[in-house]
Write a protein that holds these residues in place. Structure first.
Motif, short mmCIF file in Angstrom:
data_model
loop_
_atom_site.label_atom_id
_atom_site.label_comp_id
_atom_site.label_asym_id
_atom_site.label_seq_id
_atom_site.Cartn_x
_atom_site.Cartn_y
_atom_site.Cartn_z
N LEU A 1 -7.31 5.56 -2.56
CA LEU A 1 -6.39 6.15 -3.52
C LEU A 1 -6.61 7.65 -3.61
N GLY A 2 -6.64 8.32 -2.46
CA GLY A 2 -6.83 9.75 -2.42
C GLY A 2 -8.28 10.18 -2.51
N GLY A 3 -9.18 9.27 -2.73
CA GLY A 3 -10.60 9.57 -2.84
C GLY A 3 -11.40 8.40 -2.31
N PRO A 4 -12.24 7.84 -3.17
CA PRO A 4 -13.07 6.73 -2.72
C PRO A 4 -12.25 5.45 -2.45
N CYS A 5 -12.83 4.59 -1.67
CA CYS A 5 -12.21 3.29 -1.37
C CYS A 5 -12.28 2.41 -2.62
N ARG A 6 -11.21 1.68 -2.88
CA ARG A 6 -11.17 0.73 -4.00
C ARG A 6 -10.72 -0.62 -3.48
N ALA B 1 0.84 -1.21 0.00
CA ALA B 1 0.00 0.00 0.00
C ALA B 1 0.87 1.26 0.00
N LEU B 2 1.93 1.26 0.79
CA LEU B 2 2.85 2.40 0.81
C LEU B 2 3.50 2.60 -0.55
N LYS B 3 3.94 1.51 -1.16
CA LYS B 3 4.59 1.58 -2.47
C LYS B 3 3.64 2.16 -3.51
N LEU B 4 2.34 1.83 -3.40
CA LEU B 4 1.35 2.33 -4.35
C LEU B 4 0.85 3.73 -4.00
N GLY B 5 1.26 4.24 -2.84
CA GLY B 5 0.81 5.56 -2.42
C GLY B 5 -0.63 5.57 -1.94
N THR B 6 -1.07 4.46 -1.38
CA THR B 6 -2.44 4.34 -0.90
C THR B 6 -2.48 4.11 0.59
N GLU B 7 -3.67 4.26 1.16
CA GLU B 7 -3.90 3.93 2.56
C GLU B 7 -4.58 2.57 2.61
N LEU B 8 -4.02 1.63 3.35
CA LEU B 8 -4.61 0.29 3.49
C LEU B 8 -5.71 0.33 4.54
N LEU B 9 -6.94 0.01 4.12
CA LEU B 9 -8.08 0.05 5.02
C LEU B 9 -8.49 -1.33 5.52
N GLY B 10 -8.21 -2.37 4.73
CA GLY B 10 -8.60 -3.71 5.15
C GLY B 10 -7.96 -4.78 4.29
N VAL B 11 -7.82 -5.97 4.88
CA VAL B 11 -7.25 -7.14 4.21
C VAL B 11 -8.17 -8.31 4.48
N ARG B 12 -8.54 -9.04 3.40
CA ARG B 12 -9.45 -10.17 3.58
C ARG B 12 -9.07 -11.29 2.61
N PRO B 13 -8.84 -12.52 3.12
CA PRO B 13 -8.57 -13.63 2.21
C PRO B 13 -9.83 -13.94 1.39
#
Length: 111
Positions: free
Chosen positions: A36-41, A8-20
């Motif tokens: 990604l600076g706006g809506p959650c993806r 997430a850091l490498k992509l410049g994003t904020e990690l909100l959740g991880v799910r298998p």
């Protein structure tokens, strides 16, 4: 810091959740919710097993390329986002998992 946090850091994003995700036969599949600076993806990470990568070292690159071709043709497939052979991941992840295609989930051209 987890490998997904590093990604997430490498992509410049904020990690909100991880799910298998269930159903991965040839790879471990994980959903990442990121901002990604706006809506959650939602991004999908595929981690290939060591034995698969020994048999076919370019497995991730081939799948990534196929997704690019299908996406550009207008088929309803995830748009490929990034493929990582190394660089962002810690050495233990590279040795265990190898290349990782990362792509957005459920998007189609023009969306």
């Amino acid at each position: 810091m987890s490998s997904f946090q590093q990604l997430a850091l490498k992509l410049g994003t904020e990690l909100l959740g991880v799910r298998p995700l269930a159903g991965g036969v040839s790879a471990r599949v994980t959903a990442l919710d990121v901002r990604l600076g706006g809506p959650c993806r939602r991004l999908v990470v595929r981690e290939y097993g060591r034995q698969d990568l020994i048999r076919a070292p370019d497995l991730a690159a081939r799948e990534f390329h196929l997704l690019e071709v299908l996406y550009r043709a207008g088929l309803p497939v995830p748009s490929p986002c990034i493929i990582s052979r190394a660089g962002w991941s810690p050495p233990s992840w590279r040795a265990k998992m190898g290349p990782l295609p990362l792509r957005t989930s459920g998007t189609s051209p023009g969306s």
